[in-house]
Motif scaffolding. Structure first.
Motif: not given
Lengths: 399, 130
Positions: A153-171
């Motif tokens: 979707l065009g996010f930068e690598g660090p932003q994409a990594a931060s978005i991905g970690i939502i899937g860790g279900a750990d605030g």
């Protein structure tokens, strides 16, 4: 005395004169979160704090006023990005939330919360059934699927990594990674992570039903073996040594998690364990909630990207659950029906909500099928798995 | 906007790299947790085969144990000096209550509230004679 001028000045300094449409939208969102936290009890300990922080920071105030609680320019302004945050300036001229936010920016709060989580967690079910770790690993699939989709979707690598970690279900893990890699999207990430954690009872059951057969859901699992006190004491030490030697970047989170657990299990630090799981945890949760909520300033939060982040977060949770369930099915086949694949869904961290959802779902199909203790294994393995995934992403993008 | 035009050009990642990184990432997670799994299995085996070591450390009660029915002829022991019960966070003071009754009470509270036992904190359980 010029009454007209005085009244005019009074009006100009009031919130009404400086009110923008972003303020209005954010105040409505804050009120909705307060409603969800208080009335629906969705993660109330954090959501109420986040919502009130959001409410405080979006009250219209004059920019140079000393009453301003939070100054985003101190954290994400050009000077801060180029030369780093000037903490002396924050302490001298910052508002209350700026000072509290230091704990977020330095990664202090997530680590302290992990000490509390460790002191509250019983790793016995995981020690008695170490194969649970595989389910905890499989449930991290959502992190990497969301990461890849975010790049698409065009996010930068660090932003994409931060978005991905939502899937860790750990605030705390999500906050720990995002504050370092992409602090500009911390608010939507935190809101998405905690919102979806609260929505696990709604997100997971349809996937469990779709991906498992009635026969699989009805599998009764044998009780796990007893765990000795020695194993419980050795576990946090071994996990810390093994994981931190392989991936040193996880030391911050996993080291604190295991330290808290050692306080609980060693039997000679009862007072410290008590403080970690009660007083410390409550104080840090209070500071974390309000300071993370305050980062949701209307002009930063109300962006198209926020919608993308919310949508990607949902995908991350769904793929995380799917990963756990699919490996659960595979393990069910390999063990010839000894493992109920539903417990794979608990691998998404979110302790103990995900394990409870598994237990409730299993009991829905067979009221005598108690999977809680079996699901706690993958559940706590998910905490370790998401910390390892965050450590990997930190090692890749944080250097 | 979140995307900074200048840095996006520098940091933006090709899709193939993102895919490769995702595969490596999940592989690392599996590798680390598999290593842990073997270490924990090994630890369990050592404990099993070393009764001396296991004997030094008392076994913790299983969650299911607290549901077990007591044998009829088993004498009820009074708690003489307010003993601390096992299997709960922190320390639990038992006053005129035996461990079995305390365990039953804790299990009932855990089941009724839908909260795992390890998350509940009981400070004391006192028998009230009427």
């Amino acid at each position: 005395m010029d009454i007209v001028k005085t009244l005019s000045n009074l009006w100009n300094t009031s919130g009404f004169a400086n009110f923008t449409w972003q303020n209005a939208v954010m105040l409505v969102i804050a009120c909705v979160f307060l409603y969800l936290g208080i009335k629906k009890q969705f993660e109330p300990l954090l959501l109420v704090g986040i919502a009130f922080g959001m409410l405080l920071t979006n009250l219209p105030m004059i920019k140079d006023s000393s009453d301003v609680l939070y100054h985003p320019e101190m954290w994400t302004g050009e000077a801060a990005v180029a030369g780093g945050v000037d903490y002396l300036d924050v302490l001298q001229h910052g508002g209350l939330i700026d000072i509290l936010y230091i704990g977020v920016k330095t990664g202090l709060y997530p680590c302290l919360i992990f000490i509390g989580v460790g002191a509250m967690t019983d790793f016995g079910p995981l020690i008695s059934n170490p194969k649970s770790l595989l389910l905890g690993a499989a449930a991290q699939l959502g992190i990497y699927v969301a990461f890849f989709l975010a790049i698409c979707l065009g996010f930068e690598g660090p932003q994409a990594a931060s978005i991905g970690i939502i899937g860790g279900a750990d605030g705390p893990t999500a906050i720990w990674l995002t504050k370092s890699l992409a602090p500009e999207i911390l608010a939507p990430i935190a809101v998405a992570a905690y919102s979806y954690m609260a929505l696990i009872p709604i997100i997971q059951p349809p996937l469990m039903k779709a991906l498992t057969t009635s026969k699989e859901r009805n599998i009764l699992m044998k009780p796990t073996r007893e765990v000795s006190k020695a194993e419980k004491i050795l576990f946090p030490v071994i996990v810390t040594l093994a994981t931190c030697l392989i991936l040193p970047s996880v030391a911050g989170l996993l080291g604190c998690l295991m330290f808290g657990n050692l306080l609980k299990e060693c039997g000679v630090t009862g007072r410290l364990a008590d403080t970690a799981q009660n007083a410390l945890m409550n104080i840090v949760t209070l500071f974390l909630g309000i300071s993370v909520g305050a980062t949701a300033k209307g002009e930063n939060f109300l962006q198209v990207q926020t919608l993308y982040i919310i949508a990607l977060g949902l995908f991350a949770f769904m793929f995380a659950t799917t990963g756990g369930l699919l490996l659960g099915k595979l393990m069910c086949k390999v063990t010839k029906g000894k493992i109920n694949p539903l417990i794979g869904a608990a691998g998404v961290s979110a302790v103990p909500m995900a394990a409870r959802v598994v237990n409730n779902t299993a009991r829905k199909y067979n009221p005598n099928n108690y999977l809680l203790m079996h699901a706690m294994g993958p559940n706590v393995a998910g905490v370790i798995g998401s910390a390892v995934a965050a450590g990997f992403l930190m090692a890749v993008f944080g250097g | 906007m979140f995307l900074n035009a200048t840095s996006a050009i520098e940091i933006k990642m090709p899709l193939t790299d993102a895919l490769l990184l995702s595969v490596i990432g999940i592989g690392i997670v599996f590798a680390v947790l598999i290593v842990l799994m073997f270490i924990i299995m090994l630890m369990g085996k050592i404990m099993e085969k070393s009764p001396a070591l296991a004997a030094k450390m008392p076994k913790l009660p299983k969650f299911s144990d607290i549901f077990k029915k007591k044998k009829a002829d088993e004498p009820i022991t009074e708690a003489p000096e307010e003993p601390k019960a096992k299997g709960t966070c922190g320390e639990l003071v038992l006053i005129n209550t035996d461990e079995r009754d305390a365990a039953m009470i804790m299990a009932i509270v855990a089941d009724t509230t839908g909260t795992p036992l390890n998350e509940l904190r009981f400070k004391s359980i006192k028998r009230i004679d009427e």
